[in-house]
Write an enzyme that holds these catalytic residues in place. Structure first.
Site, short mmCIF file in Angstrom:
data_model
loop_
_atom_site.label_atom_id
_atom_site.label_comp_id
_atom_site.label_asym_id
_atom_site.label_seq_id
_atom_site.Cartn_x
_atom_site.Cartn_y
_atom_site.Cartn_z
N THR A 198 -27.32 108.33 -19.74
CA THR A 198 -26.13 109.18 -19.66
C THR A 198 -26.22 110.21 -18.55
OG1 THR A 198 -24.78 110.79 -20.89
CG2 THR A 198 -27.12 110.72 -21.41
N ASP A 199 -25.08 110.49 -17.95
CA ASP A 199 -24.97 111.59 -17.01
C ASP A 199 -25.03 112.89 -17.80
OD1 ASP A 199 -24.50 112.86 -14.55
OD2 ASP A 199 -22.36 113.00 -14.97
N LYS A 200 -25.43 113.97 -17.15
CA LYS A 200 -25.48 115.28 -17.82
C LYS A 200 -24.16 116.03 -17.69
CE LYS A 200 -27.14 118.94 -15.85
NZ LYS A 200 -26.02 119.90 -15.97
N THR A 201 -23.76 116.26 -16.44
CA THR A 201 -22.62 117.12 -16.15
C THR A 201 -21.33 116.52 -16.69
OG1 THR A 201 -23.73 117.85 -14.14
CG2 THR A 201 -21.40 118.36 -14.34
N ILE A 220 -29.61 110.99 -16.66
CA ILE A 220 -29.68 110.80 -15.20
C ILE A 220 -28.68 111.77 -14.57
CG2 ILE A 220 -29.47 109.17 -13.31
CD1 ILE A 220 -29.97 106.91 -15.24
#
Length: 900
Positions: free
Chosen positions: A335-338, A556
């Site tokens: 998963t992306d963070k932002t 990521i």
């Protein structure tokens, strides 16, 4: 009509390492821009500034793809044989089943295609350029290499450009880099090897201007831009088959072999018994259709459609039906963070005063909910002044309309204004005289203001720069000697905890007409404010649910490693810094080869400062390790990884690129919705197994009964039309109703199923053989009693056997609501359609037996109600056998679990 010239791809030039003069020379341009004639010639030569658009598939193409299915093909062969031997009714029944399934699947696929939008829509905006020495506006697709473009706050950037001039220029590049902090730009070239986010003298297509102005020269357009490179990667990434497709294909091969074997056996037996050849063909086709779970394709489609609709109610849009079950099979979510795990709204969370006192600020995001958690009056005034200075020295806009906030500007400036709202700051008494905007080379912004006829200066920025202007620090409302060492320790502590730290100072200054940097001096350092992009409240619980379900979560992001680790630690993705890797670490490990790189990826749970190519390599590594990978994201930078993944998930607020590439879209950007999707995906597969269990065990019962009767010379027990009717009345309703079953209580406690696991597993084989065998033997025993002991005529015997089979198969449908749980512990109220299908099936069979016109159609006889009640009582034995079998399974599972 002249054809549109295709965009020409050229070798990549490292514009960011070279000077402005180099850019002019290479693009054959000047600061005066191009002439109209030059621009038109270049447009004709290189093509428009657009990205390739995917051609939509027609409905008939989608319908054809639905028909290319192993089970459907077998049914079509059976249909063809039915027409050949003249049994038109049988043939049309099979054709109807196939076409309904195909049309539903094609309609769903076409509807999903409309959700996807084009990549090129992302850059269809106006651009201000210098042509013939005049500033004009042109469509972004008409931009050419060498154009001089003027950018200002709010502009969408439509090509890759080298900056020539800029002032207070910041750009939101999160869509490309994943970095939540806006990128500050300047004109100076950078060293070779700098990551995309560190190329400060460049701006890229698809990003947006946040503050300031700039003058740039276009250096790349269309496919040669960074977005273009990503689009090229998308076209080269191979689409993955869903685990359901893999399992259905394997199951189809297995069932095909079994059907051919059964057909050969029956053909030989009937041939030996000297039956007419036409009768043999009719019986073999009818029995083959009975053995074939022809309702499975439609039931699978229904199960996935129902799960898709349930997900839609939870803000999850499914673009491809198979993606529903695929998500339920995932073993890793990258998963992306932002904007995915976090709110993508920088928030002031902590205040450090010069004497070391530290106070928290509650609340998250761009709203006024929250407050300073400080009960000591001596500090409140100092913190209030920090909030005032942060609001005064600010270029952002934040307004509240009823309960909704709108904002624009730098994320840190917006966060300071939110901090001001929480501190109830009033700025009416202050008059701003002069503002020095933030610039990256200066690392600070300043404001000269007037209060009560006195002049002051306030500065905010990096600690290093603010300390240069400071000679004192404020403690408890008093100015004391500056303790640099203590303040630097505080700054380092906050940075290690993942905060972005902003320092503030204020002091008196003399009155004058114009102020310069040299006038900023002798200030009083007043404190540090720590900012962070806060975690969504539900993210931690969602990740815990993933861990319970045996799903590994990997983060990521383009953010700083310390920031990434702080977030990951907070939500239990990582517990030590060794689990964090940077983009440089990824590149270095990748250079060592696949084996070493796979070992490296396996040990990490957080990847920071990574490029789109790095993300792609990470996903490919996880796939090589045997993981079934889901990738979430919202930016252009996520798209190659999203497409490479087995299941791609885009956020609703994300880019057009990520949405088009993904298999499903999370409308509310809520990571918890993904967990709900996993649950529905598992439920869909569980329901498909229940349907398969029911259909196969009933088919085994019918085939066993038929074969035993033929082998024992007890005649042909059922006519072809009766076999087809039996399938319709028992399979046609019950399998559909099983697809409506809700998730079982412990479905999220099970480990993910292997994608290599066949739908027809050993446990499935055992269950089907046991229950199919019991039903088949009971029916065969009844047939022998009716024909050999009671000497009933063949029509009456067939009528009684059909009634018994309908009762037993409906009773077995209730067993199939769960593979392991007792029927006495199931909820029978959540699926009202199931009860209706059971009662409707039994009622329909009785209707066709009792109404003479209908009974003649199926060649049945009327049966007394007392006899029907006896047959119904016999069918209840199915419950006893299945409950005993489930008890054995549960005991076996318990022993296996206790050994672990």
């Amino acid at each position: 009509m002249r054809k549109k010239k295709k965009d020409v791809q050229r070798p990549k030039t490292k514009w960011y390492t070279n000077s402005i003069d180099f850019a002019f020379e290479k693009t054959k341009s000047t600061s005066a821009g191009l002439t109209t004639a030059q621009a038109e010639a270049r447009l004709k030569q290189n093509g428009e500034n657009t990205l390739p658009q995917k051609k939509p598939k027609s409905f008939f193409v989608m319908l054809f793809h639905e028909l290319i299915n192993p089970i459907v093909l077998i049914l079509l062969v059976a249909m063809a044989f039915s027409f050949i031997v003249g049994e038109l009714l049988d043939g049309f029944v099979i054709l109807g089943i196939v076409m309904i399934d195909a049309i539903i699947g094609a309609i769903q696929a076409k509807r999903a295609e409309r959700v996807a939008t084009s990549l090129s829509n992302m850059i269809k905006v106006k651009a201000k350029v210098l042509r013939d020495g005049k500033k004009i506006e042109v469509e972004s697709n008409k931009l050419v290499v060498g154009d001089i473009v003027f950018l200002e706050s709010g502009d969408k950037i439509s090509a890759d450009m080298r900056i020539i001039e800029c002032s207070n220029f910041t750009v939101d590049e999160a869509l490309l880099t994943g970095e939540s902090i806006n990128a500050t730009k300047d004109v100076d070239s950078v060293k070779e090897g700098a990551s995309l986010g560190d190329r400060t003298c460049m701006v890229f297509s698809g990003s947006s201007v946040i503050t300031g102005r700039a003058k740039c020269v276009v250096v790349e357009t269309g496919l040669n831009t960074e977005i273009g490179n990503i689009a090229t990667n998308l076209n080269t990434v191979k689409d993955e088959k869903s685990p359901l497709n893999i399992r259905i294909a394997k199951f189809s091969k297995q069932i095909s072999i079994a059907i051919v074997a059964i057909a050969v056996i029956i053909f030989v037996i009937m041939l030996i018994q000297q039956n007419p050849l036409k009768d043999i063909f009719l019986v073999v086709i009818a029995l083959a259709v009975s053995a074939m779970p022809e309702g499975l394709p439609l039931a699978v489609t229904m199960a996935l459609t129902i799960a898709s609709n349930r997900m839609g109610k939870n803000n999850v849009v499914v673009k491809h039906l198979n993606a529903v079950e695929s998500l339920g099979s995932c073993t890793v979510i990258a998963t992306d963070k932002t904007g995915t795990l976090t709110l993508n709204e920088q928030t002031a969370k902590i205040v450090n005063l010069p004497d070391g006192a530290e106070f928290k600020i509650s609340g998250s995001g761009y709203n006024d909910k929250g407050k300073l958690e400080c009960k000591e009056p001596k500090y409140k005034e100092d913190i209030y002044q920090m909030a005032v200075m942060g609001v005064l020295n600010n270029e952002s806009q934040l307004t509240k309309n009823e309960d909704k906030f709108t904002y624009f500007g730098d994320s840190i400036d917006i966060a300071f204004k939110v901090f001001g709202l929480k501190m109830r700051v009033k700025t009416e008494e202050y008059n701003i005289v002069k503002q020095i905007p933030y610039e990256s080379e200066n690392k600070y912004s300043a404001v000269f203001f007037e209060e009560n006829d006195k002049r002051f200066c306030t500065v905010k920025g990096s600690l290093e720069k603010v300390l240069e202007f400071s000679t004192k620090m404020r403690v408890g409302g008093k100015d004391v000697a500056l303790n640099r060492e203590e303040i630097e320790k505080q700054n380092e502590s906050l940075a290690k905890r993942g905060y972005r730290v902003i320092a503030l100072a204020v002091g008196k200054t003399t009155k004058k007409q114009n102020y310069e940097e040299s006038d900023i001096k002798n200030l009083t350092f007043i404190g540090l404010v720590g900012f962070i992009d806060p975690v969504r409240p539900e993210s931690k619980t969602a990740i815990e649910d993933c861990h319970k379900a045996g799903i590994k979560v990997i983060m990521i992001t383009g953010d700083h490693p310390l920031t990434a680790f702080s977030i990951a630690q907070d939500i239990n993705i990582a517990d030590k810094m060794e689990q964090v890797a940077t983009g440089k670490d990824v590149e270095a490990s990748f250079a060592l080869g696949e084996i070493e790189f796979d070992k490296f990826v396996k040990e990490k749970t957080v990847f920071s400062r990574v490029t789109p190519t790095d993300k792609l390599h990470i996903v490919e590594s996880l796939k090589r390790q045997g993981e079934f990978v889901a990738v979430t994201g919202d930016g252009v930078n996520d798209s190659p990884a999203i497409k490479s993944a087995h299941i791609g998930i885009a956020m609703g607020s994300g880019t057009d690129v990520s949405k088009e590439t993904a298999d499903m879209i999370i409308l509310d950007d809520n990571f918890n919705s993904i967990v709900r999707g996993v649950k529905e995906g598992r439920c869909a597969y569980s329901n498909i197994r229940k349907i398969t269990y029911f259909l196969l065990s009933c088919s085994i019962a019918e085939v066993l009964f038929f074969v035993l009767a033929m082998v024992c010379g007890a005649g042909t027990p059922l006519l072809p039309i009766q076999l087809l009717w039996l399938n319709v009345v028992t399979d046609g309703f019950q399998d559909m109703s099983l697809s409506l079953e809700k998730p079982e209580p412990n479905i999220m406690s099970d480990k993910p199923r292997s994608t290599k696991e066949s739908l027809f597993t050993k446990s499935m084989v055992a269950q089907c053989l046991v229950m199919g065998g019991v039903i088949g033997l009971i029916v065969f025993g009844a047939w022998m009693i009716f024909t050999r002991v009671l000497n009933l005529d063949i029509v009456t015997a067939r009528s009684l056997v059909m009634a018994l089979m309908v009762f037993m198969q409906n009773a077995h449908a209730i067993n199939c609501k769960s593979e392991k749980r007792s029927i006495f512990k199931m909820s029978h109220k959540s699926n009202w359609f199931f009860a209706v299908s059971i009662l409707g099936s039994i009622g329909l069979q009785i209707l066709f037996m009792e109404v003479s016109a209908l009974s003649q159609l199926l060649e049945l006889a009327t049966v007394p109600y007392t006899t029907l009640l006896i047959l119904l009582a016999v069918s209840l034995f199915v419950f006893v056998v299945c409950e005993l079998y489930k008890l054995i399974i549960r005991a076996k599972d318990k022993r296996v679990f206790s050994k672990r």
